[in-house]
Design a protein around this motif. Structure first.
Motif, short mmCIF file in Angstrom:
data_model
loop_
_atom_site.label_atom_id
_atom_site.label_comp_id
_atom_site.label_asym_id
_atom_site.label_seq_id
_atom_site.Cartn_x
_atom_site.Cartn_y
_atom_site.Cartn_z
N LEU A 1 -4.34 10.15 0.23
CA LEU A 1 -3.90 9.61 1.51
C LEU A 1 -4.75 10.19 2.65
O LEU A 1 -5.11 9.47 3.59
N TRP B 1 -1.57 2.18 9.50
CA TRP B 1 -1.79 3.15 8.42
C TRP B 1 -1.01 4.43 8.69
O TRP B 1 -0.41 5.01 7.77
N VAL C 1 -1.18 12.85 -2.90
CA VAL C 1 -1.12 12.74 -1.45
C VAL C 1 -2.46 13.07 -0.81
O VAL C 1 -2.75 12.64 0.32
N TYR D 1 0.83 -1.21 0.00
CA TYR D 1 0.00 0.00 0.00
C TYR D 1 0.87 1.26 0.00
O TYR D 1 0.67 2.18 -0.81
N GLY D 2 1.85 1.30 0.88
CA GLY D 2 2.71 2.47 0.98
C GLY D 2 3.52 2.70 -0.28
O GLY D 2 3.67 3.84 -0.75
N VAL E 1 5.13 7.58 3.39
CA VAL E 1 4.80 8.15 2.07
C VAL E 1 5.10 9.64 2.05
O VAL E 1 5.72 10.15 1.10
N CYS F 1 2.30 9.48 -5.73
CA CYS F 1 2.66 10.84 -5.31
C CYS F 1 3.87 11.36 -6.06
O CYS F 1 3.96 12.56 -6.36
N ALA G 1 1.57 6.00 6.17
CA ALA G 1 1.32 7.33 5.62
C ALA G 1 2.49 8.26 5.90
O ALA G 1 2.88 9.07 5.04
N MET H 1 1.20 4.04 -3.09
CA MET H 1 0.83 5.43 -2.86
C MET H 1 2.03 6.36 -3.09
O MET H 1 1.87 7.45 -3.66
N HIS I 1 -8.05 8.42 2.62
CA HIS I 1 -7.93 7.08 3.20
C HIS I 1 -7.94 7.16 4.73
O HIS I 1 -8.55 6.31 5.41
#
Length: 511
Positions: A202, A222, A199, A184-185, A229, A192, A226, A188, A205
């Protein structure tokens, strides 16, 4: 006589229990993914060349992707850093498949088709097979999706990455496996790096998880992901902040804001119905934030500095498609007869036909650089001077060097490639004026309407020299620009011929 009465019991062999097999994806899953994917590819290939037109932003991609990677990096440090990764990716694609118009747009078609399949899979997981199929098909048919599936920019790729990152998020909530959060990271972060406004997804989410009241370990996982990211994006964000002039053209949203508001209202109306199935993440809790929040945040920022452009948050279409698909599924369940539902579907498809047709014409974009270059080539004569008002418009004729090969660029000191810029470096003002006076005919490329307002000494020298020493001979209007031929006052009028306009009939000829 019973078995016990027959004699000693027969020993029975006891086998160990057979482990339950994980069900393999059924035909419904395949249809939900493949049908939207194939529809998006078909719509993307339909009229993909747009009658051999290319708009201004695509021309930038086309120009930079044909440079060496080192040149792309050096140019990005001065301008357009936010798109540097996309230019590098397109450079490699051009190297493999050739640098033509189809190669420029095909990656977006494929990316958007992958996004459509992901939307279908999201709908399947959150609301069932029929809702998933409808969501994927709705996504494919949305005008914004059709538009940017045929554009040689990064927005379709960003949309695809955000779609699959969103799916990975939904899957990660119940399983909590670290590798899922890593996927996931990474997805994302790549989105970005292709465009930093990804972003904002994000943020959506995070709101989804908070509204869904997921367990604290999930929210903590998460948050850590995040933060990673954002940390990975930070160097790009800091570097691009120094290039804010790249978005100085953006004004208050206006009609673009109206479209966003309409989509938001429709999405909220759909979410009022009982959509989806019960689970850790409900469909409205996922779809509404990603539909509304990214655009809303850009609108709020625009109160200080205008930044809202709908394509920057194209991935908001994910939420729109999920809500519409689930609502259509809910509506069909309520109808005793599916006749009403089918009539509604046919009506919507009929309404989309004119939009779909117009999106595949050159007029669907603000500029057509191929037409501009062809007009310069037609109106110019070997040895004529060439002038851009302003110099940034030099990008408009960069798609085909043959269009300007026989003309002399009067203001250019260093070409874009060797200077690692988008539009090259121009001569000092006095040198531009002196060079202009050496020519009896000058072909001028400028904006389609309005008077050119000088922004620096070079632009002032161009306009003042034209006003004092030249007269307008004829103008050709093309999509996004005007191409005007100027002649010296002391020079005899050029002979009328193919592509020339007679000044005796009109001071300006519109075509």
């Amino acid at each position: 006589m019973s078995l016990d009465e027959r004699g000693p019991a027969v020993a029975r062999t006891i086998y160990p229990p057979v482990p339950a097999r994980r069900p393999s994806p059924g035909p419904a899953t395949a249809v939900v993914v493949i049908a939207p994917l194939l529809l998006t590819i078909a719509l993307g290939l339909w009229g993909i060349r747009k009658k051999n037109s290319m708009w201004g932003d695509e021309a930038v991609t086309y120009q930079l992707a044909h440079r060496d990677l080192s040149q792309i990096w050096l140019t990005a440090q001065e301008v357009d850093l936010v798109h540097a990764l996309h230019y590098a990716m397109m450079h490699e694609i051009f190297a493999l498949f050739g640098g033509g118009l189809l190669t420029l747009r095909l990656p977006s078609v494929l990316a958007m088709s992958v996004a459509a399949g992901g939307v279908g899979l999201l709908g399947l997981r959150l609301a069932g097979p029929r809702a998933g199929l409808l969501a994927g098909l709705v996504f494919s048919l949305l005008p914004q999706v059709q538009r940017y599936a045929q554009e040689g920019r990064s927005y379709a790729m960003v949309c695809a990455l955000v779609t699959w990152a969103t799916y990975t998020l939904v899957v990660s909530v119940p399983h909590r496996a670290r590798w899922r959060w890593a996927v996931y990271g990474s997805t994302m972060l790549l989105a970005c790096l292709l465009h930093e406004f990804a972003v904002l997804a994000l943020v959506a989410h995070g709101v989804t998880l908070i509204v869904s009241r997921v367990p604290r370990p999930v929210l903590r996982a998460w948050s850590v992901t995040a933060a990673g990211v954002v940390a990975g994006l930070l160097p790009l964000a800091i570097g691009s902040a120094g290039q804010s002039g790249q978005v100085s053209w953006i004004d208050w949203p206006g009609t673009r804001l109206l479209g966003f508001l309409v989509m938001s209202v429709v999405g909220v109306a759909c979410a009022r119905a009982p959509l989806g199935v019960r689970g850790p993440v409900r469909l409205p809790a996922l779809a509404l934030p990603i539909l509304v929040l990214p655009g809303l945040l850009l609108v709020i920022v625009s109160l200080v500095k205008p930044l809202f452009v709908d394509r920057y948050v194209l991935y908001s279409c994910i939420g729109m498609a999920l809500l519409l698909g689930a609502w259509m599924d809910h509506f069909q369940r309520l109808q005793r007869s599916s006749r009403t539902a089918w009539i509604a579907v046919v009506a919507v498809l009929a309404a989309l036909v004119p939009t779909s047709l117009s999106l595949r014409t050159p007029q669907s974009r603000s500029t057509d650089v191929i037409a501009i270059g062809a007009t310069v080539r037609k109106e110019g004569r070997p040895g004529d001077g060439l002038l851009y008002l302003s110099g940034l418009h030099r990008i408009w004729t960069a798609a085909n060097a043959e269009d300007t090969r026989l003309l002399t660029d009067l203001a250019l000191a260093q070409d874009p490639a060797s200077s690692n810029t988008l539009a090259g470096i121009e001569l000092p003002a006095q040198d531009i004026a002196a060079r202009m006076l050496e020519f009896d005919r000058i072909v001028v490329v400028r904006a389609p309407t309005g008077t050119h307002s000088p922004t620096n000494p070079q632009e002032e020298a161009k306009t003042s020299t034209l006003r004092r020493h030249f007269r307008e001979y004829g103008t050709t209007h093309v999509n996004g620009a005007r191409v005007t031929v100027y002649v010296r006052d002391h020079a005899p009028s050029p002979k009328t011929g193919p592509g020339s306009n007679s000044p005796g009939e009109s001071g300006e000829v519109m075509r």
